[in-house]
Design a protein around this motif. Structure first.
Motif, PDB file in Angstrom:
ATOM      1  N   GLN A  85       0.665  -1.706   0.020  1.00 55.39           N
ATOM      2  CA  GLN A  85      -0.107  -0.003  -0.004  1.00 55.39           C
ATOM      3  C   GLN A  85       0.746   1.064   0.121  1.00 55.39           C
ATOM      4  N   PRO A  86       0.540   2.309  -0.768  1.00 52.14           N
ATOM      5  CA  PRO A  86       1.211   3.568  -0.907  1.00 52.14           C
ATOM      6  C   PRO A  86       0.717   4.192   0.039  1.00 52.14           C
ATOM      7  N   GLU A  87       2.493   4.947   0.748  1.00 48.22           N
ATOM      8  CA  GLU A  87       2.206   5.614   2.419  1.00 48.22           C
ATOM      9  C   GLU A  87       1.629   7.194   1.545  1.00 48.22           C
ATOM     10  N   ALA A  88       0.702   8.028   2.129  1.00 45.34           N
ATOM     11  CA  ALA A  88       0.998   8.956   1.702  1.00 45.34           C
ATOM     12  C   ALA A  88      -0.050   9.357   3.037  1.00 45.34           C
ATOM     13  N   ASP A  89       0.099  10.682   3.015  1.00 43.89           N
ATOM     14  CA  ASP A  89      -0.282  11.941   3.802  1.00 43.89           C
ATOM     15  C   ASP A  89      -1.266  12.015   4.094  1.00 43.89           C
ATOM     16  N   PHE A  90      -2.645  12.453   5.033  1.00 43.59           N
ATOM     17  CA  PHE A  90      -3.789  12.708   4.930  1.00 43.59           C
ATOM     18  C   PHE A  90      -4.236  13.878   5.097  1.00 43.59           C
ATOM     19  N   SER A  95      -9.506  16.736   1.989  1.00 46.73           N
ATOM     20  CA  SER A  95     -10.037  15.972   1.454  1.00 46.73           C
ATOM     21  C   SER A  95     -11.969  15.413   0.931  1.00 46.73           C
ATOM     22  N   THR A  96     -11.543  14.946  -0.244  1.00 46.11           N
ATOM     23  CA  THR A  96     -13.095  14.694  -0.418  1.00 46.11           C
ATOM     24  C   THR A  96     -12.984  13.217  -0.129  1.00 46.11           C
ATOM     25  N   ARG A  97     -13.038  12.917   0.341  1.00 45.16           N
ATOM     26  CA  ARG A  97     -12.343  11.257   0.409  1.00 45.16           C
ATOM     27  C   ARG A  97     -14.133  10.700   0.643  1.00 45.16           C
ATOM     28  N   VAL A  98     -14.691   9.408   0.158  1.00 47.72           N
ATOM     29  CA  VAL A  98     -15.942   8.975   0.397  1.00 47.72           C
ATOM     30  C   VAL A  98     -15.333   7.542   1.472  1.00 47.72           C
ATOM     31  N   PHE A  99     -15.747   7.554   2.917  1.00 50.76           N
ATOM     32  CA  PHE A  99     -15.629   6.421   3.847  1.00 50.76           C
ATOM     33  C   PHE A  99     -17.204   5.551   3.606  1.00 50.76           C
ATOM     34  N   ARG A 100     -16.885   3.767   3.289  1.00 50.92           N
ATOM     35  CA  ARG A 100     -18.042   3.353   3.131  1.00 50.92           C
ATOM     36  C   ARG A 100     -18.116   2.543   4.074  1.00 50.92           C
ATOM     37  N   PRO A 124     -15.127  18.787   6.103  1.00 45.24           N
ATOM     38  CA  PRO A 124     -16.375  19.109   5.415  1.00 45.24           C
ATOM     39  C   PRO A 124     -16.393  18.695   3.804  1.00 45.24           C
ATOM     40  N   GLY A 125     -15.224  18.209   3.360  1.00 45.77           N
ATOM     41  CA  GLY A 125     -15.034  17.631   1.776  1.00 45.77           C
ATOM     42  C   GLY A 125     -15.921  16.517   2.139  1.00 45.77           C
ATOM     43  N   ILE A 126     -15.168  15.623   3.355  1.00 41.70           N
ATOM     44  CA  ILE A 126     -15.839  13.875   3.529  1.00 41.70           C
ATOM     45  C   ILE A 126     -17.160  13.427   3.381  1.00 41.70           C
ATOM     46  N   THR A 127     -17.522  12.403   2.458  1.00 41.55           N
ATOM     47  CA  THR A 127     -18.905  12.375   2.166  1.00 41.55           C
ATOM     48  C   THR A 127     -19.050   9.961   3.331  1.00 41.55           C
ATOM     49  N   ILE A 286     -15.346  -3.401  12.693  1.00 44.20           N
ATOM     50  CA  ILE A 286     -14.117  -4.028  12.468  1.00 44.20           C
ATOM     51  C   ILE A 286     -13.600  -3.919  10.790  1.00 44.20           C
ATOM     52  N   TRP A 287     -12.371  -3.702  10.176  1.00 44.40           N
ATOM     53  CA  TRP A 287     -12.320  -3.822   9.113  1.00 44.40           C
ATOM     54  C   TRP A 287     -10.807  -4.385   8.637  1.00 44.40           C
ATOM     55  N   SER A 288     -10.182  -4.184   7.164  1.00 40.90           N
ATOM     56  CA  SER A 288      -9.828  -4.962   6.687  1.00 40.90           C
ATOM     57  C   SER A 288      -8.312  -4.856   6.798  1.00 40.90           C
ATOM     58  N   PRO A 289      -7.445  -5.644   6.915  1.00 40.27           N
ATOM     59  CA  PRO A 289      -6.228  -5.368   7.217  1.00 40.27           C
ATOM     60  C   PRO A 289      -5.897  -5.058   5.927  1.00 40.27           C
ATOM     61  N   LEU A 290      -6.629  -4.578   4.583  1.00 45.68           N
ATOM     62  CA  LEU A 290      -5.958  -3.820   4.002  1.00 45.68           C
ATOM     63  C   LEU A 290      -5.669  -2.650   3.686  1.00 45.68           C
ATOM     64  N   LEU A 291      -6.961  -1.957   4.872  1.00 48.34           N
ATOM     65  CA  LEU A 291      -7.043  -0.683   5.298  1.00 48.34           C
ATOM     66  C   LEU A 291      -5.880  -0.085   6.528  1.00 48.34           C
ATOM     67  N   HIS A 292      -5.139  -0.844   7.509  1.00 51.03           N
ATOM     68  CA  HIS A 292      -5.449  -0.863   8.307  1.00 51.03           C
ATOM     69  C   HIS A 292      -3.810  -0.111   8.837  1.00 51.03           C
ATOM     70  N   HIS A 293      -3.569   0.899   7.894  1.00 52.84           N
ATOM     71  CA  HIS A 293      -1.756   1.300   7.742  1.00 52.84           C
ATOM     72  C   HIS A 293      -2.104   2.437   6.914  1.00 52.84           C
ATOM     73  N   ASP A 294      -3.244   2.591   6.337  1.00 51.08           N
ATOM     74  CA  ASP A 294      -3.455   4.144   5.459  1.00 51.08           C
ATOM     75  C   ASP A 294      -3.945   4.848   6.072  1.00 51.08           C
ATOM     76  N   ALA A 295      -3.502   5.901   6.001  1.00 52.60           N
ATOM     77  CA  ALA A 295      -3.361   7.121   7.104  1.00 52.60           C
ATOM     78  C   ALA A 295      -4.655   8.155   6.898  1.00 52.60           C
ATOM     79  N   SER A 296      -5.435   7.918   6.494  1.00 51.30           N
ATOM     80  CA  SER A 296      -7.036   7.932   5.765  1.00 51.30           C
ATOM     81  C   SER A 296      -7.534   7.914   7.052  1.00 51.30           C
ATOM     82  N   HIS A 297      -7.621   6.217   6.382  1.00 54.80           N
ATOM     83  CA  HIS A 297      -8.117   5.459   7.657  1.00 54.80           C
ATOM     84  C   HIS A 297      -8.101   5.019   9.028  1.00 54.80           C
ATOM     85  N   ILE A 298      -6.584   5.076   9.730  1.00 60.73           N
ATOM     86  CA  ILE A 298      -6.213   5.666  11.157  1.00 60.73           C
ATOM     87  C   ILE A 298      -6.737   6.142  11.112  1.00 60.73           C
TER      88      ILE A 298
END
Length: 323
Positions: A85-90, A95-100, A124-127, A286-298
Motif C-alpha cells: 500500500q502506498p504511504e501518503a499523508d492525509f 480531503s474529498t474522500r468517501v468512506f463506506r 467538511p469535504g468527506i462524504t 471491524i475493517w480489512s487488514p488492507l486498510l489498517h495502515h492507510d493514513a486516512s483510515h487511521i
C-alpha cells in the motif's frame, strides 16, 4: 518444491478459485478469459499434485488439500497487499474522500449522526456512504470495498481487525400514558404486549418465529433463563420504528440504552429500567487488514473511537422514570 520456480500469479488464481469454486466467475473476478483461468487451474493441479477443485452434483467443491491451503494463501496475499500500500499523508480539512460504512440500525442511530457532526467541523469535504447489513458480505469488508462495519458480531474471520466501541445495557420504552407504569415489575411486564427489535451480522434477514427463543435474541434469552416468556405483538428490524410504535399505550419496546437516549426529552415516552437482568451487548467496528495502515483510515477510526468515548459517559447516566 523450489518456490523460486513458482509463478506467484498462480497464488492469486488459487485464492479466487477457492473462494468462487467456479472457473467462469473466477475469470470474471480477475478480468481474464475463461480459457486462461482454466489453464491456470491446470498449472496449479500439476504444481501441487492435487485436483484442488472437483466436480460434484452440487457444483465444484475444494479438496482437503485445497481447504488446508486456502487460509494460508489468503493470509499471504493480504499481507503482501498491505505491505505494498502506498504511504501518503492525509489532510482531513481538504480531503474529498468517501468512506463506506456498513452500519446496523442500532449503530446508524447512535454513532452515525454524531460522526457526521464531527466531520462537519473537522473534514467538511468527506462524504459518508452508509450501507445496511443486507448490502454487504464479509468478503466485501475483507477486500477493502467497505471501509468499516459497525455492528454486534458473534464470530469474525481471523484476518479482520476489530475494536470494541462500547458495551450497552437495556431499558424499557413505553408510552408515558401506559398504565403499566403505575406498577412496573416483572409480572406487569409479562402481561403486556411487546415490540421485538434486532438485526445483527451480515446478509438478508429472514422472517421471525415467536416460538424460536434461540433466534429471538438477548431479551428473550434472559427471560428464558427465568423460565418466563413475553408476548410479542410486533417484529421490526428498525429501532426508530420500535420507538415510534412504543407510543401506543399497550406496547413496550425493550432496547439498548443508547438508542433510548435519542428520545430522552420526548414527554410522550417513558423510559424505565427493565424488571429483570439482561446481559449487555457489545458494539464493534471491524475493517480489512488492507486498510489498517492507510493514513486516512487511521484518522477515520480515531474519530469513531473519540466520539464513542464521549457517548460512553453520556450512556452511563441513569434515565429518569418519566410519567
Amino acid at each position: 518444491m523450489n518456490i523460486n520456480k513458482i509463478d506467484l500469479n498462480l497464488l492469486i488464481y488459487l485464492d479466487v478459485l477457492l473462494r468462487e469454486c467456479n472457473v467462469t466467475r473466477s475469470a470474471s473476478k480477475l478480468n481474464i478469459t475463461q480459457p486462461a483461468m482454466s489453464n491456470g487451474l491446470k498449472r496449479l493441479r500439476d504444481l501441487l499434485g492435487d485436483p484442488l477443485l472437483v466436480r460434484t452434483s452440487e457444483g465444484m467443491k475444494p479438496t482437503e488439500k485445497a481447504l488446508r491451503l486456502q487460509p494460508i494463501v489468503r493470509k499471504v496475499l493480504l499481507e503482501l497487499e498491505e505491505a505494498l500500500q502506498p504511504e501518503a499523508d492525509f489532510n482531513e480539512s481538504t480531503s474529498t474522500r468517501v468512506f463506506r460504512i456498513m452500519a446496523s440500525d442500532y449503530a446508524a442511530s447512535t454513532v452515525i449522526p454524531r460522526l457526521l457532526n464531527r466531520l462537519r467541523e473537522k473534514a467538511p469535504g468527506i462524504t459518508l456512504d452508509i450501507m445496511t447489513p443486507s448490502d454487504v458480505t464479509f468478503h466485501d469488508v475483507e477486500a477493502g470495498k467497505i471501509d468499516m462495519a459497525i455492528n454486534r458480531f458473534e464470530e469474525l474471520p481471523q484476518s479482520f481487525h476489530e475494536k470494541s466501541i462500547w458495551m450497552d445495557d437495556f431499558v424499557c420504552m413505553m408510552s408515558a400514558y401506559n398504565p403499566v407504569i403505575e406498577d412496573f415489575n416483572l409480572e406487569s411486564y409479562l402481561q403486556s404486549q411487546h415490540i421485538w427489535v434486532s438485526k445483527t451480522g451480515f446478509g438478508v434477514g429472514v422472517g421471525m418465529d415467536p416460538t424460536d427463543v434461540q433466534k429471538l435474541g438477548w431479551v428473550d434469552e434472559a427471560l428464558q433463563q427465568q423460565n418466563r416468556k413475553r408476548s410479542i405483538r410486533v417484529f421490526t428490524r428498525s429501532y426508530h420504528t420500535a420507538m415510534h410504535l412504543a407510543l401506543e399505550q399497550d406496547l413496550i419496546a425493550t432496547l439498548p440504552r443508547k438508542v433510548a437516549l435519542i428520545q430522552l426529552n420526548n414527554p410522550d415516552l417513558a423510559i424505565m429500567e427493565p424488571p429483570f437482568p439482561i446481559a449487555p451487548i457489545e458494539l464493534k467496528m471491524i475493517w480489512s487488514p488492507l486498510l489498517h495502515h492507510d493514513a486516512s483510515h487511521i484518522w477515520f477510526r480515531r474519530q469513531v473511537i473519540e466520539l464513542a468515548e464521549e457517548l460512553k459517559s453520556q450512556g452511563n447516566k441513569t434515565l429518569s422514570q418519566k410519567r
